[in-house]
Write a protein that holds these residues in place. Structure first.
Motif, PDB file in Angstrom:
ATOM      1  N   ARG A   1       0.843  -1.206   0.000  1.00 13.19           N
ATOM      2  CA  ARG A   1       0.000   0.000   0.000  1.00 13.19           C
ATOM      3  C   ARG A   1       0.872   1.248   0.000  1.00 13.19           C
ATOM      4  NH1 ARG A   1      -2.057   4.088  -0.254  1.00 13.19           N
ATOM      5  NH2 ARG A   1      -4.050   4.849   0.491  1.00 13.19           N
ATOM      6  N   LEU A   2       1.878   1.283   0.840  1.00 14.91           N
ATOM      7  CA  LEU A   2       2.885   2.342   0.842  1.00 14.91           C
ATOM      8  C   LEU A   2       4.235   1.689   1.055  1.00 14.91           C
ATOM      9  CD1 LEU A   2       1.261   5.186   2.991  1.00 14.91           C
ATOM     10  CD2 LEU A   2       1.708   5.230   0.544  1.00 14.91           C
ATOM     11  N   ARG A   3       5.206   2.084   0.278  1.00 16.35           N
ATOM     12  CA  ARG A   3       6.546   1.486   0.382  1.00 16.35           C
ATOM     13  C   ARG A   3       7.525   2.397   1.109  1.00 16.35           C
ATOM     14  NH1 ARG A   3       6.882  -3.202  -2.269  1.00 16.35           N
ATOM     15  NH2 ARG A   3       5.383  -3.668  -3.924  1.00 16.35           N
ATOM     16  N   VAL A   4       7.040   3.450   1.701  1.00 17.38           N
ATOM     17  CA  VAL A   4       7.879   4.337   2.509  1.00 17.38           C
ATOM     18  C   VAL A   4       7.237   4.497   3.881  1.00 17.38           C
ATOM     19  CG1 VAL A   4       8.808   5.593   0.531  1.00 17.38           C
ATOM     20  CG2 VAL A   4       6.706   6.387   1.597  1.00 17.38           C
ATOM     21  N   ASP A   5       8.055   4.840   4.865  1.00 16.78           N
ATOM     22  CA  ASP A   5       7.590   5.090   6.234  1.00 16.78           C
ATOM     23  C   ASP A   5       6.843   3.886   6.808  1.00 16.78           C
ATOM     24  OD1 ASP A   5       8.657   7.634   6.019  1.00 16.78           O
ATOM     25  OD2 ASP A   5       6.778   8.485   5.279  1.00 16.78           O
ATOM     26  N   ASN A   6       7.265   2.669   6.446  1.00 16.82           N
ATOM     27  CA  ASN A   6       6.619   1.485   7.000  1.00 16.82           C
ATOM     28  C   ASN A   6       6.974   1.343   8.472  1.00 16.82           C
ATOM     29  OD1 ASN A   6       6.337  -1.036   4.370  1.00 16.82           O
ATOM     30  ND2 ASN A   6       5.741   1.098   4.396  1.00 16.82           N
ATOM     31  N   GLY A   7       5.994   0.933   9.265  1.00 20.71           N
ATOM     32  CA  GLY A   7       6.266   0.761  10.687  1.00 20.71           C
ATOM     33  C   GLY A   7       5.003   0.538  11.489  1.00 20.71           C
ATOM     34  N   ILE A   8       5.185   0.327  12.796  1.00 20.26           N
ATOM     35  CA  ILE A   8       4.101   0.045  13.731  1.00 20.26           C
ATOM     36  C   ILE A   8       4.093   1.127  14.800  1.00 20.26           C
ATOM     37  CG2 ILE A   8       3.176  -1.625  15.388  1.00 20.26           C
ATOM     38  CD1 ILE A   8       4.833  -3.767  13.879  1.00 20.26           C
ATOM     39  N   ARG A   9       2.895   1.616  15.119  1.00 23.63           N
ATOM     40  CA  ARG A   9       2.723   2.551  16.233  1.00 23.63           C
ATOM     41  C   ARG A   9       1.584   2.051  17.116  1.00 23.63           C
ATOM     42  NH1 ARG A   9       3.375   8.760  13.953  1.00 23.63           N
ATOM     43  NH2 ARG A   9       5.373   8.465  12.904  1.00 23.63           N
TER      44      ARG A   9
END
Length: 637
Positions: A377-385
């Motif tokens: 869906r997005l390949r930048v700023d991937n992460g968990i919050r």
């Protein structure tokens, strides 16, 4: 789970998988034995949180979610989806369909025993669907859709259907949760016949307990209450015939499983229905609907609106497991603002920034909300919050590419609801990555946890805004100045032939310029250009000091006359040249048209009288072109 009320989540990234203990405990990555070394295609917990399974290139491994020790291994390559039955007794795998003359080889939807790893049965499912095989909560039956019928199988005898529900034209079905399961089936509209949704008690297919017909329904989504007592049916069409919505038309219908009530949910704002969510502990639901900004509203068990949350750019809604707090957010092409509401007081608690969120789910404890940015869906700023419902960010982990993240399910009885909402915990501070393996450590950029932070730690500074987008050829213009390339072709020329000297103005080949470097329009003289500029200056002056422009006209004319007297008279040859060239261009265009008509006539086509007249005028046009060319020669001599 242990008495310490731990929560847990698992992730699947580009290079690794991992399991974390999650807030409110210390957020740390656990050591996962037998971690796959190659890419993992699927990852999933059982609905009761007992097992965790993942599919690698060569096998499916099932582990105990508490101890992370291996329970069984299924040596089957090529599996891309793993799902459990409600109690985790069976695991269902799906692999890509390959057409084969061997019937058994073409079966790609398989059911396995979770503990022994033995295959219990197999089906053919050409296209992937996470609802291809649906179970009753007691695992007495699993159901699959076939042409014109829904077949129910006993898990211990999957070779032959135990029950069959037949209805022509069925395209979708859904088995309810709860102790007394029901099944709802959908038949789309055909010709002048309306679409149909019918509900049956499982095992009693001779009489429907609920029935609803409607038009404008090509496909549906079924939303069951957690107890299986009520059903919301959201209908969709691919095209909105009124042309007001790009996403087609949608409607919402309410059906009671007892068969004593059904209706259409009346919405007071036109537009699509974005999302629907049931309160898991009350017979009420929230709908987000309407053209943007969309409206969110709370409805009771009679489909009557009881509270309006207002309008905003939102398209997502979920209750926490206790039904006390709900999230209303705007994801996808919206800004990502997440609003948290107290259902009991019908009061907004806070708003958080969840920009780029692809996955948003509540923790089993009902106090923490996870927002994750996933690929592709997005390949930048991937992460968990992970956020506390007061709006405090308590955990953050970044990844190069993150594909999936799931909470470990748990019984909410382990997390009793308090009479008052919990106070806000301390904020996060950046600490060193606690990844259990070197591979996972290289994949994750940083780990952030409130539990691991000192008491005096301050929250991490927010990232700097990216700013307005600038195209590649304009990104260095401020640093380089006027000599920066103005286009990609200009940049390529400079790389090949070197950078030219900086120029104040970009010149156009063939154009005429004044002494100051201003381009003169075609057909104009330098004096005309100067007169227009003086008029503009006087207009600005009029607006600034309030003087009358018309009263100043004589002085402007006098100034123009003075300027013309001070300069030598301009030759009229340039203007005559321009007019002659323009006339020659028009005449040559006519000659081209005459040539085209001549070709048509030679091919045997009959010409109209006006076309014949144009052919006859050829000699006259050529004579005029010759005269104008001669006059140009004399003027330039």
């Amino acid at each position: 789970m242990s008495a310490r009320e731990l929560t847990q989540f698992a992730y699947r990234s580009q290079k690794a998988i991992g399991v974390f203990n999650a807030p409110p405990a210390v957020a740390e990555e656990l050591v996962l034995p037998n971690k796959p070394v190659d890419e993992t295609k699927a990852l999933g917990y059982s609905a009761n949180g007992k097992y965790l399974a993942w599919a690698s290139a060569a096998e499916v491994r099932i582990v105990d979610a508490e101890s992370l020790n291996t329970v069984s291994v299924i040596a089957r390559p090529g599996i891309v989806s793993v799902q459990f039955s409600p109690s985790g007794t069976y695991v269902v795998t799906w692999e890509r369909y390959n057409k084969s003359d061997d019937f058994e080889a073409s079966q790609n939807l398989r059911v396995w025993d979770s503990v022994s790893g033995e295959q219990r049965g197999a089906f053919t499912q050409k296209t992937f669907s996470d609802r291809a095989l649906q179970w009753t909560d007691d695992e007495r039956y699993c159901a699959k859709l076939f042409s014109g019928e829904v077949r129910f199988y006993a898990p211990t005898a999957l070779s032959k259907a135990a029950l069959t529900l037949k209805l022509d034209g069925i395209t979708a079905f859904s088995v309810s949760p709860g102790l007394a399961p029901s099944v709802a089936v959908f038949v789309p509209e055909r010709g002048s016949k309306p679409a149909l949704v019918r509900m049956y008690a499982v095992g009693a297919f001779t009489r429907a307990v609920a029935n609803k017909t409607f038009f404008k329904a090509e496909n549906v989504d079924f939303h069951w209450h957690k107890l299986g007592t009520n059903l919301l049916v959201m209908t969709h069409t691919e095209v909105d015939k009124t042309g007001r919505s790009y996403y087609g038309e949608s409607s919402l219908y309410f059906l009671a499983a007892a068969g004593n009530f059904d209706c259409r949910v009346v919405l007071n704002q036109e537009g699509p229905i974005h999302d629907v969510a049931w309160n898991p502990v009350e017979k009420e639901f929230v709908v987000v609907y309407g053209f943007m900004p969309a409206r969110a509203a709370l409805f009771n068990h009679r489909a009557e609106m009881v509270f309006d949350f207002g309008v905003a750019h939102r398209n997502y809604v979920r209750f926490n497991p206790h039904g006390r707090v709900l999230v209303i957010a705007g994801f996808g092409n919206l800004s990502g603002v997440v609003d948290l509401w107290d259902r009991k007081k019908l009061k907004k608690l806070c708003a958080i920034d969840g920009h780029g969120t692809s996955c948003c789910e509540w923790s089993p404890d009902g106090r923490h909300l996870m927002t994750a940015t996933l690929s592709p869906r997005l390949r930048v700023d991937n992460g968990i919050r992970i956020w506390h419902y007061t709006g405090t960010l308590v955990f953050r982990q970044e990844f190069k590419e993150l594909y999936q993240v799931d909470w470990r399910p748990a019984n909410i009885a382990k997390f009793p609801q308090r009479s008052a909402l919990s106070p806000a915990p301390p904020g996060i501070a950046i600490v060193a990555s606690s990844s259990a393996s070197t591979e996972a450590a290289s994949d994750s950029a940083s780990t952030v946890s409130s539990a691991a932070a000192p008491a005096s730690a301050t929250p991490a500074a927010p990232p700097k805004p990216a700013g307005a987008y600038r195209p590649p050829h304009a990104r260095t213009r401020e640093a380089v100045g006027n000599g920066a390339p103005r286009s990609l072709s200009d940049m390529a020329e400079r790389v090949t032939f070197g950078s030219p000297a900086p120029a104040a103005h970009r010149t156009v080949p063939g154009a005429t310029y004044t002494a100051g470097g201003n381009r003169i329009p075609v057909g104009a003289t330098p004096e005309m250009t100067g007169e227009k500029k003086s008029r503009r200056r006087n207009r600005k002056k009029t607006k600034a000091d309030g003087s009358d422009y018309e009263s100043d006209a004589p002085s402007v004319a006098a100034a123009a006359a003075t300027d013309s007297e001070s300069k030598p008279p301009a030759s009229s040859s340039s203007s005559a040249d321009i007019e002659a060239l323009k006339r020659i261009r028009v005449l040559k265009k006519k000659v081209g048209q005459i040539d085209a008509l001549t070709k048509k006539r030679d091919d045997g086509e009959t010409l109209a009288p006006n076309q014949q007249a144009k052919l006859d005028s050829r000699s006259q046009i050529e004579s005029e072109i010759a005269q104008l060319s001669a006059s140009l020669t004399k003027l330039n001599a």
